[in-house]
Design an enzyme around this catalytic site. Sequence first.
Site, short mmCIF file in Angstrom:
data_model
loop_
_atom_site.label_atom_id
_atom_site.label_comp_id
_atom_site.label_asym_id
_atom_site.label_seq_id
_atom_site.Cartn_x
_atom_site.Cartn_y
_atom_site.Cartn_z
CB ILE A 107 -0.94 0.01 1.23
CG1 ILE A 107 -1.81 -1.25 1.22
CG2 ILE A 107 -1.81 1.26 1.21
CD1 ILE A 107 -2.68 -1.40 2.46
CB SER A 143 4.11 5.25 2.50
OG SER A 143 4.78 6.15 1.63
CE LYS A 144 0.68 13.28 -0.08
NZ LYS A 144 1.12 14.35 -1.01
CB CYS A 183 11.23 7.94 -1.14
SG CYS A 183 9.66 7.81 -2.05
CG ASP A 222 12.78 5.85 2.92
OD1 ASP A 222 12.00 6.69 3.40
OD2 ASP A 222 12.66 5.38 1.77
CG HIS A 253 10.66 1.40 3.90
ND1 HIS A 253 10.10 2.35 3.08
CD2 HIS A 253 11.02 2.04 5.04
CE1 HIS A 253 10.13 3.52 3.70
NE2 HIS A 253 10.68 3.36 4.88
CD GLU A 254 7.25 -2.19 1.59
OE1 GLU A 254 6.14 -1.87 2.03
OE2 GLU A 254 7.99 -1.42 0.94
N GLY A 283 5.54 10.94 8.81
CA GLY A 283 4.12 11.22 8.77
C GLY A 283 3.32 10.34 9.70
#
Length: 276
Positions: A83, A85-86, A184, A191, A223-224, A253
């Site tokens: 999903i 992130s924002k 990112c 990150d 990240h993943e 956030g």
Amino acid sequence: MHPAAEHSPLGKSSAYISTYSPELLFPIPRAAKWAELGLTAETLPYQGVDFWNCFELSWLLPSGKPVVAIGEFAIPAESPNIIESKSFKLYLNSLNQTVFADSAALLAVLQRDLSAAAGKAVGVRVRSLQAVAEEGISALPGSCIDDLDVQVDSYEHPRPELLRCDRTQTVEQSLHSHLLKSNCPVTGQPDWGSVVVQYRGAALDPASLLAYLVSFRQHADFHEQCVERIFLDLQRLLEPEYLTVYARYVRRGGLDINPYRSSRAIAADNRRLVRQ
């Protein structure tokens, strides 16, 4: 950049909607990033979970009184989608002025919406601040490699060729570093994370692991996928009996993302670190 990400709200100006709007969630298929690593949904060499923790979860009771809590979302590593992130943050903010009878009603809505977006059942916990505070701050297992003296001159792309091991020795150990950083792939924002490597196999040279992790410093990826790349590079080198790699990323956030990947079933520890 992921081909779907350019259509997401990431990196774009967005209005914050404060009433329930599940349509804000933006799924991004994992398949394209798996393909970059030579994987498909049928050939994943790991199992695991992505823990997302929300520290800005709030809603209204029928009386109009607001509630604040901490949300924990466990997205299976094999789910068809991540999903974005924002969009996740925008969706959670849409709950701020929404009335729920109680936390159980909120929980049901979160499970339904997030599972639909991920394409697989998502585990959800809504926790009180006191419950999370009582857990305290966690520390990573094993030895920290950050004080090792290494020479580094490459930061743009991961460099698995830096990794070294001694195949004449078989060891079982846990190593960790707080020096993981990537960017990112959409916004270029940094990150920051801490990473753990646990395995039984050929003796990994800790200094080479540190140099390899630092080579991610300017690498652009989610990240993943960073954790999956680390897992695959170590698996190829060590040919281990088992391997677990996970990262605890600093929140942005109000959300932090914590991917866990392992060759065996594990009880993933989702307690926060000092930077989280």
